[in-house]
Design a protein around this motif. Structure first.
Motif, mmCIF file in Angstrom:
data_model
loop_
_atom_site.group_PDB
_atom_site.id
_atom_site.type_symbol
_atom_site.label_atom_id
_atom_site.label_comp_id
_atom_site.label_asym_id
_atom_site.label_seq_id
_atom_site.Cartn_x
_atom_site.Cartn_y
_atom_site.Cartn_z
ATOM 1 N N ALA A 61 65.617 -34.290 38.800
ATOM 2 C CA ALA A 61 65.727 -35.444 37.905
ATOM 3 C C ALA A 61 65.347 -35.055 36.481
ATOM 4 O O ALA A 61 66.032 -35.417 35.518
ATOM 5 N N ASP A 62 64.245 -34.284 36.344
ATOM 6 C CA ASP A 62 63.786 -33.892 35.003
ATOM 7 C C ASP A 62 64.850 -33.091 34.266
ATOM 8 O O ASP A 62 65.093 -33.296 33.069
ATOM 9 N N LEU A 63 65.461 -32.179 34.981
ATOM 10 C CA LEU A 63 66.432 -31.288 34.334
ATOM 11 C C LEU A 63 67.818 -31.911 34.235
ATOM 12 O O LEU A 63 68.679 -31.410 33.526
ATOM 13 N N GLY A 64 68.023 -32.979 34.973
ATOM 14 C CA GLY A 64 69.367 -33.560 34.989
ATOM 15 C C GLY A 64 70.344 -32.670 35.736
ATOM 16 O O GLY A 64 71.530 -32.632 35.432
ATOM 17 N N ARG A 66 72.903 -31.409 38.424
ATOM 18 C CA ARG A 66 73.869 -32.029 39.317
ATOM 19 C C ARG A 66 74.533 -30.926 40.111
ATOM 20 O O ARG A 66 75.104 -30.008 39.533
#
Lengths: 349, 349
Positions: A61-64, A66
């Protein structure tokens, strides 16, 4: 998501800044674990403790980050999605059909991607190619043309396809059509039962498969009953209120004016209803396709109803059968229509 | 396509046979040219004679070769497509909006892929992830929830997004909303001008952003005019004809029954119109959202019309600006509504 500590407003890079997509390696580094562990979490495999999992999800989530599903699924062959190419997704019949397809897709854990052709062979080809190249598992198509040559070149050879509403002669895939002729015959029968002998047909453009089937059935049904087929009482054009009003004026001013009208689809019914508003004569009316508010108009509108939801459901079910390998070849299924009697089709001549 | 010599009916492998996808190498071999020449034709680069090109296109068609756009575009960064995630693509307002988005996308040479969330945060997350991982250039989203936490985790950090119809507080992206309050204030004003003092509001589920805005504006508009806010005359629930009929019966049986009704959206208007069919009292009615046949009902239905087409067009235009780097940050635009006077909103108390 606050539980993951994301700062929502910092999720976007400053203008012009090129930023590389975070990789699984970045996630592993941030979470202080090995890449394999990250891979397990991403691919929902077992063998990772809840604590470690939470750390990794935080890092994701922090790094985004995918997971690159396209690349991953390319390896695996197919992704879990279906594509649907229709003519116009804002048309009530088609949007109802799409929704039914979607429900079945969801039950099978698939996403549905919808694209529209606007009845244009180029756009259809582009849509089919764009969806195919994104590895959709199968396609449901309302062919834009009766000659599906362009469609044939766009479809990958190993694709699974179901055609709805219109056939694609020569192409392999199931085909689900409405019993257009049956619907028209029932409407003509109903009107002659109410003593009409001069019936008009107001349809959409004659290059549409459904319109051709319906107007052919109309001529045939009249002939079968020994009624005259009068070309002045048959109109086939893109429906809009202004031309419909002109057409109606012409028809209703004939010495032998029609006492009843059958339409080719819901858009034609809308155009005819608006066109009739300014006329002194009020012919009986049976519309092809049901529509919202048909029961609240005065008189309420008698229709030949198609089962758009069942058509979509069946198309999706057949596509999943085909994808599972349980079904090959081509079959054509005709879905019955239903005459819904409401008032406008029962007006006397 | 016959000019390429494809045998349409042989395009499908026999059941159970696993067949590998033809490669560029296969095409080169068949056409008797080098891979580089095939690559030039596939990527529409110059430097290939018309004759050779024709040979290669024939080979491509014969083999059913499809360039693997996913893999190619992954290298290039982005493909030419937009994604749109809506709540329900069969709802008239949304399907009209989608169509407008599509028109702008086509002008920019982009495909539009549509997926629906059904208002479910899980499905929304899945749709956004599925579209993002297929490298859509940008997204247009009608957020399923007022708390867009889940949406935030699904969106890649570098994604370009425009929100329509509902905001996504805290997320970066333009947001295009209807002037819901303005529309409701105009409707209340119109009804009080026609001497109504007891007005009911029949809206959709209160967890929908638009419904909350509209009912809040409704309360505020009554208070502003010194009219009583009576909770028995406010109903917020998923619209269907049966519950609408029960709600209307309760309201119209009140000693101080409402003489006018404002609805929260077109589905509520449909439910109210059906519900009113069995009632003796005929209150004035103003519906939020225009709909087909509104002008042909008796009385014709006065509505607060949103400009769904303009909303979609603007969303797409802003997204392309954002994709071109000419626009960043977040702006919220409110589109005006328009009161269309037709009869039902002008009935006397």
């Amino acid at each position: 998501m606050s539980e993951f500590g994301i700062k929502l407003n910092s999720a976007h890079p400053p203008r012009g800044q090129v930023r590389s997509r975070p990789t699984m390696r970045d996630v592993a580094k941030r979470a202080g674990v090995g890449i394999k562990t990250v891979s397990r979490v991403v691919n929902k495999e077992p063998g990772v403790s809840d604590d470690t999992k939470a750390h990794i999800l935080c890092a994701i989530a922090d790094l985004g980050f995918r997971p690159n599903i396209s690349a991953r699924d390319l390896k695996q062959g197919k992704t879990k999605s279906l594509g649907l190419v229709c003519e116009d997704l804002s048309e009530p019949f088609q949007s109802c059909l799409i929704r039914a397809v979607e429900e079945v897709a969801i039950k099978h854990g698939h996403m549905l991607f919808v694209a529209s052709s606007a009845g244009d062979a180029d756009r259809e080809q582009e849509a089919v190619q764009a969806l195919s190249s994104r590895q959709v598992g199968g396609l449901i198509i309302t062919p834009a043309r009766s000659d599906p040559g362009r469609l044939a070149t766009a479809l990958p050879k190993d694709s699974s396809v179901v055609f709805v509403d219109r056939p694609a002669p020569g192409l392999i895939g199931d085909c689900i059509l409405a019993d257009n002729a049956g619907g028209i015959h029932a409407a003509v029968q109903h009107l002659t039962n109410h003593r009409h002998r001069r019936i008009a047909f107001i349809g959409d453009q004659p290059n549409l498969f459904t319109q051709t089937e319906r107007v052919d059935a109309f001529r045939h049904a009249l002939q079968e009953r020994g009624l005259p087929v009068d070309d002045r009482m048959i109109s086939m054009q893109r429906p809009d209120p202004v031309t419909a009003a002109a057409t109606l004026t012409d028809m209703l001013n004939l010495r032998d004016f029609p006492t009843a009208i059958i339409t080719g689809n819901a858009l034609c019914t809308f155009a005819v209803l608006h066109g009739l508003a300014g006329q002194k004569r009020r012919p009986a009316l049976i519309g092809f396709d049901d529509f919202a508010m048909a029961d609240l108009l005065d008189p309420a509108v008698t229709v030949i109803a198609q089962n758009a939801a069942r058509m979509g459901e069946l198309a999706a079910e057949l596509l999943f059968k085909r994808l599972s390998g349980a079904h090959t070849g081509s079959q054509t299924i005709r879905l019955a229509t239903r005459l819904i009697v409401r008032g406008s089709g029962e007006l006397a001549p």
